[in-house]
Design a protein around this motif. Structure first.
Motif: not given
Length: 121
Positions: A43-51, A27-38
């Motif tokens: 262990k729980e999945r941890d948030f790293g960064a988003a854009i 799809r087109t991703f206009s209006g979306y937020v993209m993130g990186w987790f680890r």
């Protein structure tokens, strides 16, 4: 159908760098937020960064701020995570994720399969 495919993981020595890529499609991703987790086993999945896809606004966790940089290439439908000054504690499976709405570390709807990053001491 949104698909996210990560690549770029591997083995690196402490102090080194890696760049992860996330190819997004479906799809087109206009209006979306993209993130990186680890995540590490057990262990729980941890948030790293988003854009934000459209404006490029970024948001980082304290654990990666100043060392990692998230960016996106709209023409290539790709999100990147540049990781510098890597530490052994950065070892994890790294996941790309996407959601609609405002930038935050919660509420992601779509996930990639993950790519392993191992940092040796």
């Amino acid at each position: 159908q949104v698909q996210l495919v990560e690549s770029g993981g591997g083995l690196v020595q402490a102090g080194g760098s890696l760049r992860l890529s996330c190819q997004a499609s479906g799809r087109t991703f206009s209006g979306y937020v993209m993130g990186w987790f680890r995540q590490n086993p057990g262990k729980e999945r941890d948030f790293g960064a988003a854009i934000t896809w459209s404006g490029g606004y970024t948001y980082y966790s304290d654990s990666v701020k100043g060392r990692f940089t998230i960016s996106r290439d709209i023409a290539k439908n790709t999100v990147y995570l540049q990781m510098n000054s890597l530490k052994p504690e950065d070892t994890a499976v790294y996941y790309c994720a996407a959601k609609r709405g405002v930038v935050s570390q919660w509420g992601y709807e779509y996930w990639g399969q993950g790519t392993q990053v191992t940092v040796s001491s």
